[in-house]
Design a protein around this motif. Structure first.
Motif, PDB file in Angstrom:
ATOM      1  N   GLY A  66       6.688  14.716 -27.115  1.00 32.97           N
ATOM      2  CA  GLY A  66       5.819  15.265 -26.041  1.00 32.97           C
ATOM      3  C   GLY A  66       4.992  14.755 -25.098  1.00 32.97           C
ATOM      4  O   GLY A  66       4.078  15.760 -24.643  1.00 32.97           O
ATOM      5  N   ALA A  67       4.122  13.314 -25.360  1.00 32.24           N
ATOM      6  CA  ALA A  67       3.593  12.725 -24.472  1.00 32.24           C
ATOM      7  C   ALA A  67       3.565  12.630 -23.324  1.00 32.24           C
ATOM      8  O   ALA A  67       4.759  12.594 -22.186  1.00 32.24           O
ATOM      9  N   GLY A  68       2.590  12.673 -22.281  1.00 31.91           N
ATOM     10  CA  GLY A  68       2.816  12.385 -20.723  1.00 31.91           C
ATOM     11  C   GLY A  68       2.453  11.660 -20.654  1.00 31.91           C
ATOM     12  O   GLY A  68       1.120  10.436 -21.276  1.00 31.91           O
ATOM     13  N   ASP A  87       0.683  -1.300  -0.069  1.00 30.03           N
ATOM     14  CA  ASP A  87      -0.344   0.042   0.113  1.00 30.03           C
ATOM     15  C   ASP A  87       1.048   1.755   0.524  1.00 30.03           C
ATOM     16  O   ASP A  87       0.838   1.663   1.203  1.00 30.03           O
ATOM     17  N   SER A  88       1.645   1.517  -1.044  1.00 27.28           N
ATOM     18  CA  SER A  88       2.157   2.631  -1.447  1.00 27.28           C
ATOM     19  C   SER A  88       1.656   3.604  -0.390  1.00 27.28           C
ATOM     20  O   SER A  88       0.666   4.256  -1.012  1.00 27.28           O
ATOM     21  N   PRO A  89       2.945   4.727  -0.135  1.00 27.90           N
ATOM     22  CA  PRO A  89       2.382   6.236   0.540  1.00 27.90           C
ATOM     23  C   PRO A  89       2.444   6.992  -0.870  1.00 27.90           C
ATOM     24  O   PRO A  89       1.400   7.903  -0.489  1.00 27.90           O
ATOM     25  N   VAL A  90       3.187   6.885  -2.061  1.00 30.56           N
ATOM     26  CA  VAL A  90       2.806   7.248  -3.376  1.00 30.56           C
ATOM     27  C   VAL A  90       2.870   6.588  -3.944  1.00 30.56           C
ATOM     28  O   VAL A  90       3.171   5.448  -4.871  1.00 30.56           O
ATOM     29  N   GLN A  91       1.691   6.938  -4.945  1.00 30.95           N
ATOM     30  CA  GLN A  91       0.693   6.411  -5.637  1.00 30.95           C
ATOM     31  C   GLN A  91       1.214   6.352  -7.207  1.00 30.95           C
ATOM     32  O   GLN A  91       1.419   5.220  -7.882  1.00 30.95           O
ATOM     33  N   LEU A  92       1.528   7.441  -7.581  1.00 35.23           N
ATOM     34  CA  LEU A  92       2.228   7.845  -8.735  1.00 35.23           C
ATOM     35  C   LEU A  92       2.920   8.783  -8.773  1.00 35.23           C
ATOM     36  O   LEU A  92       3.689   9.682  -8.409  1.00 35.23           O
ATOM     37  N   THR A  93       3.420   9.118 -10.186  1.00 40.60           N
ATOM     38  CA  THR A  93       4.028  10.213 -10.484  1.00 40.60           C
ATOM     39  C   THR A  93       3.794  10.261 -11.804  1.00 40.60           C
ATOM     40  O   THR A  93       3.459   9.851 -13.253  1.00 40.60           O
ATOM     41  N   SER A  94       4.600  11.623 -12.421  1.00 43.09           N
ATOM     42  CA  SER A  94       4.159  12.024 -14.255  1.00 43.09           C
ATOM     43  C   SER A  94       5.614  11.703 -14.628  1.00 43.09           C
ATOM     44  O   SER A  94       6.407  12.570 -14.215  1.00 43.09           O
ATOM     45  N   ARG A  95       5.411  11.289 -16.159  1.00 42.67           N
ATOM     46  CA  ARG A  95       6.595  12.472 -16.944  1.00 42.67           C
ATOM     47  C   ARG A  95       6.450  11.922 -18.620  1.00 42.67           C
ATOM     48  O   ARG A  95       5.416  12.687 -18.721  1.00 42.67           O
ATOM     49  N   VAL A  96       7.341  13.200 -18.852  1.00 41.73           N
ATOM     50  CA  VAL A  96       6.633  14.114 -20.111  1.00 41.73           C
ATOM     51  C   VAL A  96       7.737  13.158 -21.121  1.00 41.73           C
ATOM     52  O   VAL A  96       9.262  13.762 -20.853  1.00 41.73           O
ATOM     53  N   ALA A  97       7.607  12.913 -22.235  1.00 38.69           N
ATOM     54  CA  ALA A  97       8.650  12.023 -22.964  1.00 38.69           C
ATOM     55  C   ALA A  97       9.100  13.395 -23.879  1.00 38.69           C
ATOM     56  O   ALA A  97       8.713  13.722 -24.836  1.00 38.69           O
ATOM     57  N   SER A  98      10.881  13.599 -23.722  1.00 39.86           N
ATOM     58  CA  SER A  98      11.379  15.041 -23.795  1.00 39.86           C
ATOM     59  C   SER A  98      11.935  14.742 -26.027  1.00 39.86           C
ATOM     60  O   SER A  98      12.453  15.186 -26.932  1.00 39.86           O
ATOM     61  N   THR A  99      11.193  12.962 -26.390  1.00 36.08           N
ATOM     62  CA  THR A  99      11.712  13.029 -27.044  1.00 36.08           C
ATOM     63  C   THR A  99      10.434  11.607 -28.078  1.00 36.08           C
ATOM     64  O   THR A  99      10.623  10.800 -26.681  1.00 36.08           O
TER      65      THR A  99
END
Length: 404
Positions: A313-315, A289-301
């Motif tokens: 540019g995709a998220g 039961d992770s205290p942090v459930q998500l993170t996000s990134r953006v494709a630079s190429t």
């Protein structure tokens, strides 16, 4: 449900309280799925692990944020977080992280064990006194919050008398890390950020007058010695983020972990009997039961993840909580099993943004759980715990217990 519908369910109140069925529905579409135009969701452990380490994936920086939300600088909460290492890419991220990393060396963390044990012992005795007559005690308020905030404030040099003041302001600020933020939550986050920035501005002035052996002094001296190493905005933003990140996730680890132990008393008994197993228990708590459930990134190429193309540019929404329950990586992932071999949860992220305080959070939990179980052998739930309606930072608002 299709991926786009599943993501919509995740940000609903019901989805935020229990996201795991939605993760399972997303996983049926594959470890990396397209959920909208130039928007992908990652649920697979191997894919998440690889992508978090891929230098072609970046966090949302000023230029990208300008494209998505031109008015973002009008939000003190978003502006302050954007100036920290949390929302920076190399070389700025590397520069800022290096300045703080000296406080989190293995030797320095190991040296904190006595401080953690002393504070945890004091808090346990306080719980025992308040609940001696059978009155329920809120574990979150009496232990899960004050222990990690006490530890990170000691590192930062924050006076003990000021520590209770931070809880609500930090909780308000972290609302901007969620996938969907209401106008009311954003206003509260902005007020929390303003209060925290003002507080640390005053602490910075105090450390200039009277330096101390703490992280605030070290960052102030880095700023004053060479402004190119740390700007004024970066100094304050990183102090705020170090404080908030230093206890929010660990507070959730304590609550999530204790809830599992009290609901599965055979595990509590096993850890009580053999406290040396604490590192295994803490690792499994982080996975289960992770205290942090998500993170996000953006494709630079443009790149690909397995057979899935990722356009420039995709998220990418990397669901750490889903990756930690990936059946392709973990046998019976829905089962709490501290004896798992090769247990590698992604709760602290990965790559250059791997949590700077991960070792400290583990140390606090490895000290605290055996102590709680030993000193309070009758510890038990005193009612139904109340979840926070947050997804990114998953934890309890209240966890009533009887101390026995």
């Amino acid at each position: 449900m299709d991926p786009a519908e599943a993501v919509g369910q995740l940000i609903s109140p019901e989805g935020r309280v229990d996201p795991y069925p939605i993760y399972a529905a997303l996983r049926e579409h594959g470890p990396v799925v397209t959920a909208g135009e130039d928007f992908l969701v990652v649920t697979g452990h191997a894919a998440a692990d690889d992508l978090l380490r891929d230098p072609r994936l970046v966090v949302l920086d000023d230029a990208l944020r300008d494209q998505m939300w031109p008015e973002w600088r009008e939000s003190p909460a978003v502006l302050s977080i954007s100036r920290s290492m949390l929302r920076s890419n190399p070389p700025d991220h590397t520069r800022m992280r290096r300045l703080a990393a000296g406080t989190f060396t293995p030797r320095r963390i190991a040296g904190m064990r006595g401080v953690v044990a002393a504070l945890a012992g004091e808090l346990v005795r306080g719980m025992a006194d308040r609940g001696r007559d059978g009155t329920p005690v809120d574990f979150m308020a009496e232990f899960a919050y004050p222990l990690p905030v006490g530890v990170i404030c000691a590192l930062l040099g924050v006076p003990a008398a000021d520590r209770p003041w931070f809880r609500q302001r930090a909780a308000d600020l972290t609302a901007v890390l969620e996938l969907d933020v209401s106008p009311q939550d954003r206003a509260a986050a902005d007020k929390g950020a303003t209060d925290l920035l003002d507080y640390f501005a005053e602490l910075v002035r105090a450390r200039r007058r009277n330096p101390a052996d703490d992280l605030t002094t070290a960052l102030v001296q880095a700023h004053d010695g060479d402004g190119d190493r740390l700007s004024s905005a970066e100094l304050l933003a990183n102090l705020v983020v170090l404080l908030v990140a230093g206890f929010e996730t660990t507070t959730n680890l304590f609550g999530n972990g204790l809830a599992v132990l009290l609901r599965e008393p055979e595990h509590a008994a096993a850890l009580r009997a053999d406290p040396d197993r604490a590192p295994r228990y803490v690792t499994e708590m982080l996975r289960y039961d992770s205290p942090v459930q998500l993170t996000s990134r953006v494709a630079s190429t443009a790149l690909s993840c397995g057979s899935t193309p990722v356009p420039a540019g995709a998220g990418l929404l990397v669901l750490l909580g889903a990756a930690n329950r990936d059946p392709a990586r973990f046998t019976h992932p829905e089962r709490f099993d501290p004896d798992r071999e090769h247990n590698h949860p992604l709760s602290f992220g990965g790559g250059p943004h791997y949590c700077l305080g991960a070792a400290l959070a583990r140390l606090e939990a490895e000290v605290a759980f055996p102590l709680l179980l030993r000193e309070l052998p009758g510890l038990d739930l005193a009612g139904e715990p109340v979840r926070r309606t947050r997804l990114t930072l998953r934890g309890y608002a209240a966890l009533p217990v009887r101390v026995g």
